[in-house]
Every structure is written in structure tokens, then in C-alpha cells.
Design a protein around this motif. Structure first.
Motif, PDB file in Angstrom:
ATOM      1  N   PHE B 106       0.842  -1.210   0.000  1.00 47.05           N
ATOM      2  CA  PHE B 106       0.000   0.000   0.000  1.00 47.05           C
ATOM      3  C   PHE B 106       0.870   1.250   0.000  1.00 47.05           C
ATOM      4  CE2 PHE B 106      -3.299  -2.687   2.430  1.00 47.05           C
ATOM      5  CZ  PHE B 106      -3.733  -3.231   1.240  1.00 47.05           C
ATOM      6  N   LEU B 107       1.924   1.195   0.793  1.00 50.30           N
ATOM      7  CA  LEU B 107       2.824   2.339   0.852  1.00 50.30           C
ATOM      8  C   LEU B 107       3.474   2.569  -0.512  1.00 50.30           C
ATOM      9  CD1 LEU B 107       3.664   4.226   3.126  1.00 50.30           C
ATOM     10  CD2 LEU B 107       5.719   2.868   3.420  1.00 50.30           C
ATOM     11  N   SER B 108       3.884   1.492  -1.157  1.00 50.63           N
ATOM     12  CA  SER B 108       4.533   1.649  -2.458  1.00 50.63           C
ATOM     13  C   SER B 108       3.537   2.182  -3.482  1.00 50.63           C
ATOM     14  CB  SER B 108       5.133   0.328  -2.924  1.00 50.63           C
ATOM     15  OG  SER B 108       4.118  -0.587  -3.228  1.00 50.63           O
ATOM     16  N   LEU B 109       2.263   1.764  -3.353  1.00 50.60           N
ATOM     17  CA  LEU B 109       1.255   2.320  -4.270  1.00 50.60           C
ATOM     18  C   LEU B 109       1.139   3.821  -4.079  1.00 50.60           C
ATOM     19  CD1 LEU B 109      -1.848  -0.035  -4.436  1.00 50.60           C
ATOM     20  CD2 LEU B 109      -0.095   0.372  -6.134  1.00 50.60           C
ATOM     21  N   ALA B 110       1.109   4.244  -2.811  1.00 50.18           N
ATOM     22  CA  ALA B 110       1.016   5.685  -2.548  1.00 50.18           C
ATOM     23  C   ALA B 110       2.207   6.399  -3.166  1.00 50.18           C
ATOM     24  CB  ALA B 110       0.954   5.940  -1.045  1.00 50.18           C
ATOM     25  N   ILE B 111       3.392   5.834  -2.986  1.00 47.65           N
ATOM     26  CA  ILE B 111       4.610   6.469  -3.503  1.00 47.65           C
ATOM     27  C   ILE B 111       4.587   6.532  -5.025  1.00 47.65           C
ATOM     28  CG2 ILE B 111       7.104   6.160  -3.731  1.00 47.65           C
ATOM     29  CD1 ILE B 111       7.022   4.985  -0.880  1.00 47.65           C
ATOM     30  N   VAL B 134       5.175  20.040  -5.690  1.00 45.65           N
ATOM     31  CA  VAL B 134       3.939  19.369  -6.075  1.00 45.65           C
ATOM     32  C   VAL B 134       3.650  18.230  -5.098  1.00 45.65           C
ATOM     33  CG1 VAL B 134       2.761  18.187  -7.944  1.00 45.65           C
ATOM     34  CG2 VAL B 134       4.444  19.938  -8.468  1.00 45.65           C
ATOM     35  N   TYR B 135       4.686  17.452  -4.800  1.00 40.78           N
ATOM     36  CA  TYR B 135       4.493  16.337  -3.868  1.00 40.78           C
ATOM     37  C   TYR B 135       3.967  16.828  -2.523  1.00 40.78           C
ATOM     38  CZ  TYR B 135       7.512  13.525  -6.946  1.00 40.78           C
ATOM     39  OH  TYR B 135       8.052  12.861  -8.000  1.00 40.78           O
ATOM     40  N   VAL B 136       4.602  17.882  -2.001  1.00 44.16           N
ATOM     41  CA  VAL B 136       4.224  18.355  -0.673  1.00 44.16           C
ATOM     42  C   VAL B 136       2.781  18.836  -0.684  1.00 44.16           C
ATOM     43  CG1 VAL B 136       4.664  20.132   1.052  1.00 44.16           C
ATOM     44  CG2 VAL B 136       6.566  18.912   0.023  1.00 44.16           C
ATOM     45  N   GLY B 322       3.676  10.840   5.995  1.00 45.98           N
ATOM     46  CA  GLY B 322       3.573  11.839   4.939  1.00 45.98           C
ATOM     47  C   GLY B 322       4.956  12.267   4.474  1.00 45.98           C
ATOM     48  N   VAL B 323       5.811  12.562   5.448  1.00 44.35           N
ATOM     49  CA  VAL B 323       7.186  12.952   5.120  1.00 44.35           C
ATOM     50  C   VAL B 323       7.899  11.795   4.429  1.00 44.35           C
ATOM     51  CG1 VAL B 323       9.398  13.673   6.080  1.00 44.35           C
ATOM     52  CG2 VAL B 323       7.277  14.603   6.998  1.00 44.35           C
ATOM     53  N   LEU B 324       7.703  10.604   4.980  1.00 42.88           N
ATOM     54  CA  LEU B 324       8.359   9.425   4.401  1.00 42.88           C
ATOM     55  C   LEU B 324       7.979   9.260   2.929  1.00 42.88           C
ATOM     56  CD1 LEU B 324       9.978   6.752   5.147  1.00 42.88           C
ATOM     57  CD2 LEU B 324       7.740   5.682   5.072  1.00 42.88           C
ATOM     58  N   ILE B 325       6.670   9.424   2.639  1.00 42.84           N
ATOM     59  CA  ILE B 325       6.214   9.235   1.255  1.00 42.84           C
ATOM     60  C   ILE B 325       6.864  10.275   0.335  1.00 42.84           C
ATOM     61  CG2 ILE B 325       4.207   9.401  -0.269  1.00 42.84           C
ATOM     62  CD1 ILE B 325       2.589   8.037   1.906  1.00 42.84           C
ATOM     63  N   VAL B 326       6.889  11.525   0.792  1.00 38.66           N
ATOM     64  CA  VAL B 326       7.485  12.561  -0.061  1.00 38.66           C
ATOM     65  C   VAL B 326       8.954  12.255  -0.328  1.00 38.66           C
ATOM     66  CG1 VAL B 326       8.147  14.984  -0.179  1.00 38.66           C
ATOM     67  CG2 VAL B 326       5.884  14.357   0.601  1.00 38.66           C
ATOM     68  N   VAL B 327       9.671  11.894   0.747  1.00 32.15           N
ATOM     69  CA  VAL B 327      11.099  11.629   0.572  1.00 32.15           C
ATOM     70  C   VAL B 327      11.308  10.417  -0.332  1.00 32.15           C
ATOM     71  CG1 VAL B 327      13.206  10.994   1.764  1.00 32.15           C
ATOM     72  CG2 VAL B 327      11.697  12.697   2.744  1.00 32.15           C
ATOM     73  N   ALA B 328      10.530   9.370  -0.097  1.00 34.13           N
ATOM     74  CA  ALA B 328      10.685   8.162  -0.902  1.00 34.13           C
ATOM     75  C   ALA B 328      10.348   8.444  -2.362  1.00 34.13           C
ATOM     76  CB  ALA B 328       9.791   7.058  -0.356  1.00 34.13           C
ATOM     77  N   THR B 329       9.315   9.260  -2.591  1.00 34.99           N
ATOM     78  CA  THR B 329       8.925   9.562  -3.966  1.00 34.99           C
ATOM     79  C   THR B 329      10.021  10.334  -4.688  1.00 34.99           C
ATOM     80  OG1 THR B 329       6.713   9.759  -3.109  1.00 34.99           O
ATOM     81  CG2 THR B 329       7.023  10.406  -5.361  1.00 34.99           C
ATOM     82  N   ARG B 330      10.692  11.209  -3.943  1.00 31.84           N
ATOM     83  CA  ARG B 330      11.814  11.943  -4.541  1.00 31.84           C
ATOM     84  C   ARG B 330      12.882  10.990  -5.069  1.00 31.84           C
ATOM     85  NH1 ARG B 330      13.232  16.035  -6.456  1.00 31.84           N
ATOM     86  NH2 ARG B 330      15.177  16.342  -5.354  1.00 31.84           N
ATOM     87  N   GLY B 331      13.071   9.894  -4.324  1.00 30.62           N
ATOM     88  CA  GLY B 331      14.197   9.040  -4.669  1.00 30.62           C
ATOM     89  C   GLY B 331      13.839   7.802  -5.452  1.00 30.62           C
ATOM     90  N   VAL B 332      12.556   7.582  -5.705  1.00 33.18           N
ATOM     91  CA  VAL B 332      12.184   6.274  -6.243  1.00 33.18           C
ATOM     92  C   VAL B 332      12.644   6.096  -7.689  1.00 33.18           C
ATOM     93  CG1 VAL B 332       9.828   6.934  -6.851  1.00 33.18           C
ATOM     94  CG2 VAL B 332      10.351   4.573  -6.376  1.00 33.18           C
ATOM     95  N   PHE B 333      12.521   7.139  -8.494  1.00 31.17           N
ATOM     96  CA  PHE B 333      13.003   7.035  -9.875  1.00 31.17           C
ATOM     97  C   PHE B 333      13.964   8.168 -10.149  1.00 31.17           C
ATOM     98  CE2 PHE B 333       8.646   5.220 -10.465  1.00 31.17           C
ATOM     99  CZ  PHE B 333       9.082   3.918 -10.574  1.00 31.17           C
TER     100      PHE B 333
END
Lengths: 390, 406
Positions: B106-111, B134-136, B322-333
Motif C-alpha cells: 500500500f505504501l509503495s502504491l502511494a509512492i 507538487v508532492y508536498v 507523509g514525510v516518508l512518502i514525499v522523501v521516498a517519492t523523490r528518490g524512487v526514480f
């Protein structure tokens, strides 16, 4: 609870305000006085081999705003043309920025004009930028210039303020003349990338009348893959538009029993149906439904009678058949299937098409066709006979 | 189900039966979820070209079967979210591992969805805006939605109707650019392509609504979660079908070249000189529906985590995740290319969670509990599921219902 509720509401309001500030897209905010609105783009072959010469026409908003008819003549031009040469379009456009004080903004571009020389060397590389750029639109009109695109764009407009707009309006006029195809970038690219159909674009040229330069759109540039291979004149273009079912309105000049007459084609619909015979012969059946009216007529017989209307119908039918025959023969000369015969085959005969696709260039030359024209005449005009002195 | 006749058995708190989700609300919410990803589908066009509409129909049919599996799980273990479900089915140790895997999913889907929304905004609308902003912005709205709990699904009906209206409007405005002939020829691609197209559709927009199983405890009638999700598939699938048909009819050969076919076809709308540039409508729908989708995934992840560790109040996780998702999204691709590469393997990643694990769960549930798991579980007495406080009041209207949570 109430205080907490109030505090929460206050927090929510504050947050909303902050978001309004941030969500307006501060980094991409562009005000009208900071952008250079491009209204036309021209692509020519560069001086050096392999280079492209990009001309962008930028609207001079300040001058067109205060265009008082009396002072308009003495005023600065309502547009600025900037030219830059480079190995690729995007590279050239970015280099051009050093000559333009404002940010080049492509979203309002109206036309892309491609110089003839450029067109003959292939244009898929130079169009890539206009497809890829995030603000550019695919509904831009595309034309091929007889001569240099840069010259076309610097021919001052007569009725509009900007040549770019003038060219766009000239293209729009083809809705009632049908002497050149109306092509958007999407149409062009859609036909260029497919094997089963070749691309085509309207031709634009400069004509000089009474010492004044005018722009004129007439005829078609025929492409094979991404290279221009030939031209159609207005007569052949009308035939081509009939086959493609792109004909909207137009006029035909015919002589019926020595009576000169202009026939208005008010509407034309074409149904194109392919047929592949067992011996491999490819046949294209075209069925046209044409609505025609009498535009004007000269001295001779009164064409506006039921019997003579039959003659008009026959004359229209013959003329259209001749136009179509000329267009198809010429396309076969160029080996360019601009009509999309191959596409029709790939849709209705997908199995056979797989084998035909490789040798389509040869097969296209052997395509046979028959044309059936069904003309309906409509009353047009307020007179019932021609004017003649007694 | 409307108010139960013995309303006295209801909880006095605001979490009573009245504010629980009805099947209809869940249907519309899941439809909105499907619409979000439908706006960005591309793979189906690459594989099945002008036959994509057929792929959509077949994918909808197959997804109904898959949803049937979820429905059976929901009937056998009513009111159980995926976390509780895996604990109930696989036992304590294995169950917790599987539950943790689901939370990660679920977390990865959000990211990944945040990445999607962010890259759409930066590529198509605001090319020079740092994507983090945009993410924030999106995550702040999502956090607000998540703090409301399952109530965020209640108003999606309105949104679905709005979206449907805009789609139909778009379709009408594009009518002059559409050609029926663009659908020909039919079925000429190699079978492998159809398989890939259908598989991609099945995994990405359609079966992802498995996430909504997290709302099972919040439903008025948790047993019918399967049919509620099927309703979602029908509504969402219909909208998806409209989108695909419109794109094929309007774009023809260009379909394969564009990054975002739906956006491209809406950009074509030009009625006279005045009705142009409607893509802003599309962009706002996309951002709204994606915000909803991310909220649901975000909620599923942190509520799942709270349930896994038996923490009453999931709100403590909102900020940190919330912070985790933003940070992870920054680094995922690192780039769009990587993202495109991922989109190829994404369906395979999802298959584990959306098809394989649910089927295994159903099989294990049959093997362990037989035909009537509710009775067996009740008899085994809180060993698996009933540990965190029973739901005595709801037992009034459904004696067979397994002890779950509200």
C-alpha cells in the motif's frame, strides 16, 4: 471544544491561503510582458550541410495594442522575425533566446512553414521538437513554402496584423476554395509515420501584383516518407481532396454547349471501398455524392432548366472524374500513396495487407480504380436565367 | 442496510452505524480510484493499438472474477481488512509477515502514484517547478483526508458524476475529430500482445481496488464488500472504456507515439476559435482523482500498520509517513526513463498482492476453517482474530459475523 474548533478553522484557513500562494505555480508563472509570443515558425535548410535555419515570428504586442489607423503606418512593425541557424531545432531556438529579451513562448504558434529545400531533404528530424515541446500544440497548421520559409514569414500581411495570422486565415479560406489541403501538424505526422499512407501539405508562395507582395496558398506538396517528392497544382489537388474525402467547398469551371459556367460544389462526400480480387488485382471503388449549384453563367443556353441541369450534372461528374484521374496518375508517378489506399487495405484486408506491405511501392502503381459520381443540383442564386441585352 | 432495529446496541460515539460506509459509497469510491489510473494508461495502447477497447472489455470481465475472490474472502471473514485477514488465515507469525508485506504494498502504491501525479504536473503543466513542491502540496491534502478516516470515501459519488460528465462532454466536443474507421482492422496483433495489454489493465487500474478491503471494518454490511467492489469495477470500467474509445477514435496512428494519449486527445479539442485549451479540465480531474487515490493508499498503509501493532489511534502515523512518502517519492526514480521501465514490470509486482496472495488466502482459509469459517473461528475463541476486543454490538444483527473491529 469550541476553542479547539475555532483554532482548527483558523489553521485550515491559514493553510488554504498558503496553498493558494504556492499552488499558482510560482516557478512557471509567466506574465504577458515577459514572454515572446511566437505566432509562426519557419524551417529552412541551413547554409551549412545538415543545419536547419529556424525563423520565429514574434508578435510585438506593445505596438499592435495602440494601432491607431492614422499612426499605424509610421509605427514599428507589429512583429519581429528572429532567425538562427543550428544543427537541431531546439538547439537553434535556445540559442535564439540570446537575441530575444523575452522568453520564447510556443503555445500560441499558429503555423509552421517549411522551406522547399528543407522539405526535399526530409523533415522528420526538425518536426520532432514541435511534437515534444510541452507547450507546443499539434493543431498548428503546417505548410510548405515554394522558396524560403523565412521569406514567407517576412512578407508583411495586408489585412491581418501578423503574417502568421494571415497565413492561418488563408488556410481557413481553403474551406470554401479547396485548392489546397488543410493540414495540421497532427495530420501530417500521423500520415508520415505510417507506411500505408504518405504525407502531404499545402503549398504557399509569394506572388507579386502591382509591385506588392502577396501570399498565396495553392496546390499540394507531396511527400514520400519524410521527403517532398513533388507538387500538385490546384486542379490535381481538388481531385486528391475528393479521393481523401477532404473536399469541403469549391468551384469548377465548365463549358456546356459553348456556355461558360462556374459550378459551385457545395458539398462532396466520398466513400472509398477497396477490393482485392483473387488474382491479386487491387481495385478502389469510389463513390462520390456531390451537391452542386450554378455559380454564374455566360451567354449561351440557359442552364437553369431541368433538361440543361442534366447536362450540368454530367459536366460536373466528368470534371471530377478527370480531376481524380489526374491526381491518381500523378501520385503514381511520384510513387506516393497520399490517398491512404494502403491504409484502407490494411483495415479491410488485414491478412492480405501483411504480404502487400513490403512491396506496396510497386503495388501502388498497379492499383485500379473506378469512380462513380452522383450529382445533386441545388438552387443557388436569385435568378432563373442569365442576363442578356435584347 | 439501514439503521438496525435495535439501535440501542449502537455505540454512542460518532463511529456509529450511521457514519459507516454503504456499499454504494464504496462502489463510487473504487470507481474514482480506477478513473485516476485510467487517465494515465499507455501500455494498453502500445500492446493492443486500435483493439484496446476489446482489451478493456476482456480485462473488466476477468477482473470481475478476481474481485469474486476478494468477495469470497470478504464473505468468509466479514469485516476484516487485509492485515487482520492475513493474521486470521495464516496464523500469528506468518500472518504478520504477510500483513507487513501488504502494508509495504500500500505504501509503495502511494509512492508510485504520487510519482505519477508529480511527473504529469511537471512534464505537462509546470515544467520548471521543482517536483517536491507538487508532492508536498498533494501530500498535505492527502494527510487532511486521511485524518478524516473512512469518511473520505463518502463524497466520491459527486466526484464520479462530475468526472463522467466531463468525459462525455469531451467526447461530444471531439466528435468532429473522431473516425470510426480508426477501429479497423480488428484483432490483427499477435496473441501475446493482447495478453500483455489485458494483464496490464487488470493489474494497474482495475484490481488495484483491492486496497479498499482496508475499509471492510468500516462498512455497514461488510459481507457484501465483494459486490460493492464489483459495482466499482462496472462504473470505473465504463469510464475507462469511454476514455479508450475516445482516444482510439481521435488519435489513430499517433496513439503509439504520445506519452499520454488522453491528454493529447483532449488537446485536440478546438471548436471554432473559442472553445480550446480544455486540457486544464483534464489536468484538474487528474490531480483531484490522484489525490484521492494517494489518500486511500496512504490511509491503507498507516491504518494497516496501526492494526498490525494494535495501536488504537492511527493519527500518530500521518505526519511521519507523509514525510516518508514525499522523501521516498523523490528518490524512487531517477528519471522518466526509469519510470517507463518500471511501468513494464509494475503489473508483475502487483500480481503477487492482488491475485496470488488473495487466492492463497482463500485456499488456506478453506483448508483451515472449512465451509463456515465464522463458526470455527468463534469456536476457536479469539485465538486468531478476536484478540483486540470484540464487536459485541454488531453481533446483534449478524450473529455469524466474526469478531473484528469497527
Amino acid at each position: 471544544m469550541t476553542i479547539k474548533g475555532k483554532a482548527r478553522r483558523f489553521l485550515a484557513a491559514a493553510l488554504a491561503l498558503v496553498m493558494i500562494l504556492l499552488l499558482s505555480g510560482c516557478f512557471d508563472r509567466r506574465e504577458l510582458d515577459t514572454i515572446a509570443i511566437v505566432v509562426g515558425a519557419g524551417l529552412d535548410k541551413g547554409r551549412e550541410e545538415g543545419n536547419v535555419r529556424v525563423t520565429l515570428q514574434i508578435a510585438n504586442i506593445g505596438s499592435s495594442e495602440q494601432s491607431d489607423p492614422q499612426t499605424a503606418l509610421n509605427e514599428a512593425s507589429s512583429f519581429v522575425n528572429v532567425t538562427e541557424e543550428g544543427p537541431a531545432v531546439n538547439y537553434a531556438v535556445r540559442n535564439m533566446q540570446s537575441k530575444v529579451s523575452r522568453l520564447i513562448y510556443l503555445a500560441h504558434n499558429k503555423v509552421i512553414v517549411i522551406g522547399e529545400e528543407m522539405a526535399k531533404t526530409g523533415i522528420n528530424n526538425v518536426l520532432d521538437f514541435f511534437v515534444r515541446a510541452s507547450e507546443a500544440r499539434l493543431t498548428v497548421n503546417l505548410l510548405v513554402a515554394e522558396g524560403k520559409a523565412g521569406e514567407i514569414l517576412s512578407t508583411s500581411a495586408h489585412l491581418e496584423q501578423l503574417p502568421g495570422t494571415e497565413i492561418q486565415e488563408l488556410i481557413r479560406d481553403q474551406e470554401i476554395t479547396s485548392t489546397a489541403p488543410i493540414i495540421t501538424e497532427l495530420d501530417f505526422i500521423g500520415t508520415m509515420i505510417e507506411k500505408s499512407v504518405e504525407a502531404f501539405a499545402p503549398l504557399i508562395k509569394i506572388v507579386e501584383e502591382n509591385g506588392e507582395k502577396h501570399l498565396k496558398i495553392s496546390g499540394t506538396a507531396v511527400f514520400k516518407d519524410s521527403k517532398m517528392v513533388g507538387k500538385f497544382d490546384e486542379y490535381e489537388t481538388q481531385g486528391m481532396l475528393h479521393v481523401q474525402d477532404r473536399f469541403q467547398r469549391g468551384v469548377l469551371f465548365v463549358r456546356i454547349q459553348d456556355t461558360p459556367a462556374t459550378i459551385e460544389i457545395l458539398d462532396a462526400k466520398t466513400q472509398l471501398r477497396p477490393e482485392v480480387f483473387t488474382d491479386g488485382t487491387i481495385m478502389m471503388h469510389m463513390k462520390l455524392n456531390v451537391t452542386a449549384g450554378l455559380g454564374d453563367q455566360g451567354e449561351g443556353v440557359n442552364l437553369f432548366t431541368p433538361e440543361n441541369m442534366e447536362m450540368v450534372k454530367n459536366a460536373v461528374s466528368d470534371a471530377i472524374k478527370d480531376q481524380i484521374a489526374r491526381a491518381i496518375e500523378k501520385a503514381k508517378e511520384y510513387d506516393a500513396d497520399i490517398f491512404g489506399f494502403g491504409k484502407k487495405l490494411s483495415r479491410y484486408y488485414p491478412e492480405q495487407w501483411k504480404e502487400m506491405a513490403e512491396q506496396w511501392d510497386n503495388l501502388f502503381r498497379s492499383v485500379q480504380y473506378d469512380v462513380e459520381v452522383n450529382v445533386v443540383t441545388k438552387l443557388s442564386g436569385r435568378t432563373t436565367t442569365y442576363i442578356k441585352p435584347q | 442496510m439501514t439503521l438496525s432495529p435495535n439501535g440501542a446496541g449502537l455505540r454512542a460515539s460518532e463511529c456509529g452505524l450511521v457514519s459507516m460506509l454503504s456499499a454504494k459509497q464504496l462502489s463510487y469510491a473504487s470507481a474514482l480510484f480506477i478513473v485516476a489510473s485510467s487517465l494515465l494508461i499507455k501500455a494498453v495502447y502500445v500492446f493492443s493499438l486500435q483493439d484496446s477497447w476489446l482489451s478493456v472489455l476482456v480485462a473488466i470481465l476477468i477482473s470481475l472474477l478476481v474481485i469474486g475472490v476478494y468477495g469470497m474472502l470478504g464473505r468468509r471473514h466479514p469485516g476484516m481488512c487485509p492485515v487482520k485477514l492475513s493474521e486470521a488465515v495464516f496464523g500469528r507469525v506468518v500472518g504478520k509477515v504477510v500483513a507487513a508485506m501488504y502494508i509495504f504494498f500500500f505504501l509503495s502504491l502511494a509512492i508510485l502514484n504520487l510519482e505519477d501525479a508529480g511527473s504529469f504536473v511537471t512534464v505537462s503543466i509546470l515544467p520548471r517547478t521543482p517536483v517536491t513542491i507538487v508532492y508536498v502540496m498533494v501530500i498535505v491534502v492527502c494527510a487532511m483526508a486521511v485524518s478524516k478516516g473512512h469518511k473520505m470515501c463518502m463524497y466520491s459519488t459527486m466526484m464520479v458524476i462530475l468526472v463522467a460528465f466531463i468525459f462525455v462532454l469531451n467526447m461530444l466536443l471531439l466528435f468532429n475529430k473522431m473516425e470510426l474507421e480508426n477501429f479497423l482492422p480488428v484483432l490483427t496483433q499477435p496473441p501475446k500482445n493482447y495478453f500483455l495489454a489485458i494483464f496490464g489493465l487488470l493489474m494497474l487500474p482495475l484490481c488495484e481496488i483491492f486496497v479498499f478491503m482496508i475499509f471492510a471494518p468500516d462498512m455497514k454490511k461488510p459481507e457484501i464488500i465483494g459486490s460493492a467492489l464489483k459495482g466499482g469495477i462496472f462504473i470505473g470500467g465504463f469510464l475507462l472504456f469511454i476514455i479508450v474509445v475516445r482516444d482510439i477514435a481521435a488519435l489513430d496512428g499517433y496513439l503509439q507515439y504520445t506519452n499520454n494519449p488522453t491528454f493529447s486527445s483532449i488537446r485536440l479539442i478546438e471548436i471554432g476559435d473559442f472553445l480550446t485549451r480544455l486540457e486544464i479540465l483534464y489536468a484538474s480531474i487528474l490531480i483531484t482523482t490522484f489525490t484521492f487515490k494517494i489518500s486511500v493508499c496512504f490511509y491503507a498503509a498507516i491504518v494497516g500498520l496501526a492494526r498490525l501493532f494494535r495501536i488504537e489511534n492511527y493519527h500518530i502515523f500521518i505526519g511521519i509517513f507523509g514525510v516518508l512518502i514525499v522523501v521516498a517519492t523523490r528518490g524512487v526514480f531517477e528519471s522518466t526513463f526509469e519510470h517507463n521501465e518500471w511501468k513494464r514490470s509494475a503489473p508483475i509486482y502487483s500480481t503477487l498482492f492482488l491475485i496470488i496472495l488473495p487466492i492463497i488466502m482463500l485456499l488456506v482459509s478453506y483448508l483451515r476453517f472449512g465451509k463456515y469459517p465464522q463458526k470455527r473461528q468463534a469456536a476457536s475463541g479469539g485465538e486468531n482474530a478476536g484478540t483486540d476486543g470484540g464487536n459485541d454490538d454488531s453481533a446483534d444483527y449478524n450473529p455469524n459475523r466474526a469478531p473484528g473491529e469497527t
